[in-house]
Design a protein around this motif. Structure first.
Motif, PDB file in Angstrom:
ATOM      1  N   MET A  12       0.821  -1.140  -0.003  1.00 38.10           N
ATOM      2  CA  MET A  12      -0.172  -0.085   0.052  1.00 38.10           C
ATOM      3  C   MET A  12       1.006   1.303   0.051  1.00 38.10           C
ATOM      4  N   VAL A  13       0.559   2.182  -1.005  1.00 31.57           N
ATOM      5  CA  VAL A  13       1.507   3.331  -1.078  1.00 31.57           C
ATOM      6  C   VAL A  13       0.611   4.450  -0.793  1.00 31.57           C
ATOM      7  N   GLU A  14       0.988   5.741  -0.066  1.00 31.25           N
ATOM      8  CA  GLU A  14       0.285   6.906   0.311  1.00 31.25           C
ATOM      9  C   GLU A  14       1.415   7.905  -0.167  1.00 31.25           C
ATOM     10  N   LEU A  15       1.279   8.858  -0.775  1.00 33.89           N
ATOM     11  CA  LEU A  15       2.041   9.809  -1.212  1.00 33.89           C
ATOM     12  C   LEU A  15       1.730  11.226  -0.450  1.00 33.89           C
ATOM     13  N   ASP A  16       2.929  11.893  -0.085  1.00 37.81           N
ATOM     14  CA  ASP A  16       2.791  13.066   0.716  1.00 37.81           C
ATOM     15  C   ASP A  16       2.797  14.358  -0.430  1.00 37.81           C
ATOM     16  N   ALA A  17       2.784  15.287   0.032  1.00 39.40           N
ATOM     17  CA  ALA A  17       2.693  16.421  -0.803  1.00 39.40           C
ATOM     18  C   ALA A  17       3.707  16.649  -1.514  1.00 39.40           C
ATOM     19  N   ALA A  18       4.816  16.182  -1.376  1.00 33.98           N
ATOM     20  CA  ALA A  18       5.960  16.168  -2.198  1.00 33.98           C
ATOM     21  C   ALA A  18       6.407  15.025  -3.002  1.00 33.98           C
ATOM     22  N   GLY A  19       5.187  14.084  -3.013  1.00 31.99           N
ATOM     23  CA  GLY A  19       5.388  13.014  -3.906  1.00 31.99           C
ATOM     24  C   GLY A  19       6.322  11.745  -3.350  1.00 31.99           C
ATOM     25  N   VAL A  20       6.699  12.039  -1.913  1.00 27.64           N
ATOM     26  CA  VAL A  20       7.529  11.038  -1.362  1.00 27.64           C
ATOM     27  C   VAL A  20       6.657   9.870  -0.881  1.00 27.64           C
ATOM     28  N   PRO A  21       6.748   8.501  -1.058  1.00 24.36           N
ATOM     29  CA  PRO A  21       5.769   7.408  -0.502  1.00 24.36           C
ATOM     30  C   PRO A  21       5.916   6.915   0.897  1.00 24.36           C
ATOM     31  N   ARG A  22       5.016   6.668   1.121  1.00 23.71           N
ATOM     32  CA  ARG A  22       5.181   5.872   2.758  1.00 23.71           C
ATOM     33  C   ARG A  22       4.124   4.512   2.289  1.00 23.71           C
ATOM     34  N   TYR A  23       4.946   3.469   2.704  1.00 21.85           N
ATOM     35  CA  TYR A  23       4.385   2.005   2.534  1.00 21.85           C
ATOM     36  C   TYR A  23       3.840   1.350   3.724  1.00 21.85           C
ATOM     37  N   ALA A  24       3.109   0.514   3.184  1.00 24.89           N
ATOM     38  CA  ALA A  24       2.595  -0.695   4.062  1.00 24.89           C
ATOM     39  C   ALA A  24       2.531  -1.951   3.582  1.00 24.89           C
ATOM     40  N   PHE A  25       3.127  -3.217   3.812  1.00 28.26           N
ATOM     41  CA  PHE A  25       3.037  -4.218   3.184  1.00 28.26           C
ATOM     42  C   PHE A  25       2.086  -5.414   3.520  1.00 28.26           C
ATOM     43  N   TYR A  26       1.515  -6.098   2.930  1.00 25.55           N
ATOM     44  CA  TYR A  26       0.691  -7.230   3.352  1.00 25.55           C
ATOM     45  C   TYR A  26       1.145  -8.483   2.542  1.00 25.55           C
ATOM     46  N   GLY A  27       1.840  -9.065   3.061  1.00 29.02           N
ATOM     47  CA  GLY A  27       2.708 -10.231   2.307  1.00 29.02           C
ATOM     48  C   GLY A  27       3.299 -11.489   3.155  1.00 29.02           C
ATOM     49  N   ASN A  28       2.815 -11.781   4.442  1.00 29.17           N
ATOM     50  CA  ASN A  28       3.014 -12.906   5.261  1.00 29.17           C
ATOM     51  C   ASN A  28       2.703 -13.978   4.485  1.00 29.17           C
ATOM     52  N   GLY A  29       3.658 -14.928   4.392  1.00 32.56           N
ATOM     53  CA  GLY A  29       3.165 -16.182   3.435  1.00 32.56           C
ATOM     54  C   GLY A  29       3.067 -16.036   2.004  1.00 32.56           C
ATOM     55  N   ALA A  30       3.528 -14.876   1.395  1.00 32.24           N
ATOM     56  CA  ALA A  30       3.152 -14.667   0.026  1.00 32.24           C
ATOM     57  C   ALA A  30       4.214 -15.151  -0.677  1.00 32.24           C
ATOM     58  N   ALA A  31       3.965 -15.328  -1.988  1.00 31.73           N
ATOM     59  CA  ALA A  31       4.853 -16.349  -2.894  1.00 31.73           C
ATOM     60  C   ALA A  31       6.227 -15.813  -3.239  1.00 31.73           C
ATOM     61  N   ASP A  32       6.414 -14.401  -3.037  1.00 27.85           N
ATOM     62  CA  ASP A  32       7.782 -13.623  -3.287  1.00 27.85           C
ATOM     63  C   ASP A  32       8.631 -13.939  -2.097  1.00 27.85           C
ATOM     64  N   ARG A  33       8.166 -14.681  -0.943  1.00 30.29           N
ATOM     65  CA  ARG A  33       8.965 -15.007   0.141  1.00 30.29           C
ATOM     66  C   ARG A  33       9.424 -16.395   0.421  1.00 30.29           C
ATOM     67  N   LEU A  34       8.855 -17.147  -0.604  1.00 31.83           N
ATOM     68  CA  LEU A  34       9.057 -18.480  -0.559  1.00 31.83           C
ATOM     69  C   LEU A  34       9.940 -19.312  -1.497  1.00 31.83           C
ATOM     70  N   LEU A  35      10.901 -18.828  -2.255  1.00 33.20           N
ATOM     71  CA  LEU A  35      12.002 -19.405  -2.873  1.00 33.20           C
ATOM     72  C   LEU A  35      12.797 -20.103  -1.976  1.00 33.20           C
ATOM     73  N   SER A  36      13.144 -21.236  -2.192  1.00 31.85           N
ATOM     74  CA  SER A  36      14.203 -21.870  -1.220  1.00 31.85           C
ATOM     75  C   SER A  36      15.526 -22.323  -2.179  1.00 31.85           C
ATOM     76  N   ARG A  37      16.341 -22.742  -1.535  1.00 34.74           N
ATOM     77  CA  ARG A  37      17.725 -23.015  -1.832  1.00 34.74           C
ATOM     78  C   ARG A  37      17.725 -24.183  -3.063  1.00 34.74           C
ATOM     79  N   ASP A  38      16.784 -25.179  -2.813  1.00 35.70           N
ATOM     80  CA  ASP A  38      16.743 -26.419  -3.692  1.00 35.70           C
ATOM     81  C   ASP A  38      16.001 -25.938  -4.964  1.00 35.70           C
ATOM     82  N   GLN A  39      15.549 -24.612  -4.943  1.00 33.52           N
ATOM     83  CA  GLN A  39      14.864 -24.220  -6.429  1.00 33.52           C
ATOM     84  C   GLN A  39      15.804 -23.177  -6.943  1.00 33.52           C
ATOM     85  N   LEU A  40      16.992 -23.207  -6.555  1.00 25.76           N
ATOM     86  CA  LEU A  40      18.001 -22.261  -7.280  1.00 25.76           C
ATOM     87  C   LEU A  40      18.135 -22.644  -8.600  1.00 25.76           C
ATOM     88  N   PRO A  41      18.139 -22.105  -9.696  1.00 28.02           N
ATOM     89  CA  PRO A  41      18.452 -22.737 -11.000  1.00 28.02           C
ATOM     90  C   PRO A  41      20.205 -22.461 -10.988  1.00 28.02           C
TER      91      PRO A  41
END
Length: 307
Positions: A86-115
């Motif tokens: 989630m991204v909210e921009l201030d008056a200068a266009g600088v972003p503030r973030y909040a992430f929702y991703g516990n258990g999400a796919a981009d955290r699950l790569l393991s060593r045995d899946q390295l190409p």
């Protein structure tokens, strides 16, 4: 070819409220995702390595990467959600973030899946929260340890305390990865989050002494500095009417890597031996690319013809 490793997600920009409805604008992103797209737009051949979801958002991430010319064949697929930033921009266009991703796919790569990588892969870029959350952090460290002596390793910490709130954990990972990387790019904001009011030049010298060939510190509108064995350069940022700064650092990194490839300097030894004039050209090219991104909404990286 470049191999870019790390997270892929949707940035969801929070807009206006009307009639009890909150308007949202969702765009594919994530720091490494942006670097991969940025490299492709700058005319470089690039593959992406990340866990991707089999959900409707994951399908869109794959489609976006393919449309941009980024190869996705190395990405394992998971029955897991796609991260939302989630991204909210201030008056200068600088972003503030909040992430929702516990258990999400981009955290699950393991060593045995390295190409296994062929000789066509000349450089690996990694960074952001995929380097601190497990199991993907351990997998990416194993990858760069395996490939350190065979390819250029580029790293951007891109600190996200709302994903991993422990500064000590970030500092530990940064200490490890700066010892494995040949090129380190870090923003002054991230540097101060990690080390407080530290001497940037002293930190750069420490990383160089640890084996890094080139260290670059970016400061947004205040420009950027670069250090290697031959010296230091300071480059101003181009003046631009800023819409927001989302993706500016990712554009800077992609542009540096593309410039190194174009000029035949995509090699660890070449980084350390670039003279100050060549360093200045490198950083100026990256700063001009980042300025174009700042002039547009979201992480809309420039194409080569625009530079």
């Amino acid at each position: 070819m470049f191999l870019v490793c790390g997270e892929a997600l949707f940035d969801v920009f929070i807009g206006d409220e009307s009639n009890k409805a909150l308007h949202l604008d969702a765009r594919p992103g994530g720091s490494p995702f942006n670097v991969a797209v940025g490299l492709a737009r700058l005319g470089q051949q690039v593959a992406f390595l990340s866990g991707l979801a089999r959900d409707m958002l994951g399908e869109r991430l794959v489609r976006t990467l393919s449309q941009e010319g980024v190869e996705t064949g190395l990405c394992p697929l998971f029955d897991a959600p796609t991260t939302l930033g989630m991204v909210e921009l201030d008056a200068a266009g600088v972003p503030r973030y909040a992430f929702y991703g516990n258990g999400a796919a981009d955290r699950l790569l393991s060593r045995d899946q390295l190409p296994e990588l062929d000789e066509g892969v000349r450089a690996i870029h990694l960074g952001s929260y995929a380097t601190v959350v497990e199991p993907v952090a351990g997998a990416l460290e194993a990858l760069v340890r395996r490939e350190h002596d065979r390819r250029l390793i580029a790293y951007d910490p891109n600190i996200r305390l709302n994903v991993e709130p422990s500064v000590a954990r970030w500092r530990e990972r940064v200490d490890v990865l700066t010892g494995l990387a040949h090129l380190v790019k870090i923003s002054d904001e991230d540097l101060h989050l990690l080390y407080g009011a530290t001497d940037e030049a002293a930190l750069a010298r420490r990383w160089l002494a640890g084996g890094c060939g080139l260290v670059v510190v970016t400061r947004g509108a205040a420009g950027a500095s670069a250090w290697n064995a031959r010296g230091r350069v300071d480059v101003p940022a181009p003046r631009v009417a800023t819409v927001d700064t989302v993706g500016a650092g990712d554009t800077f990194q992609a542009a540096m890597l593309a410039h190194l490839a174009e000029t035949g300097q995509l090699d660890p030894a070449a980084l350390a031996e670039m003279d100050v004039e060549a360093l200045a050209r490198l950083v100026d090219f990256a700063a001009r690319a980042a300025a174009i991104t700042c002039s547009r909404r979201g992480a809309d990286m420039p194409r080569r013809a625009e530079l």
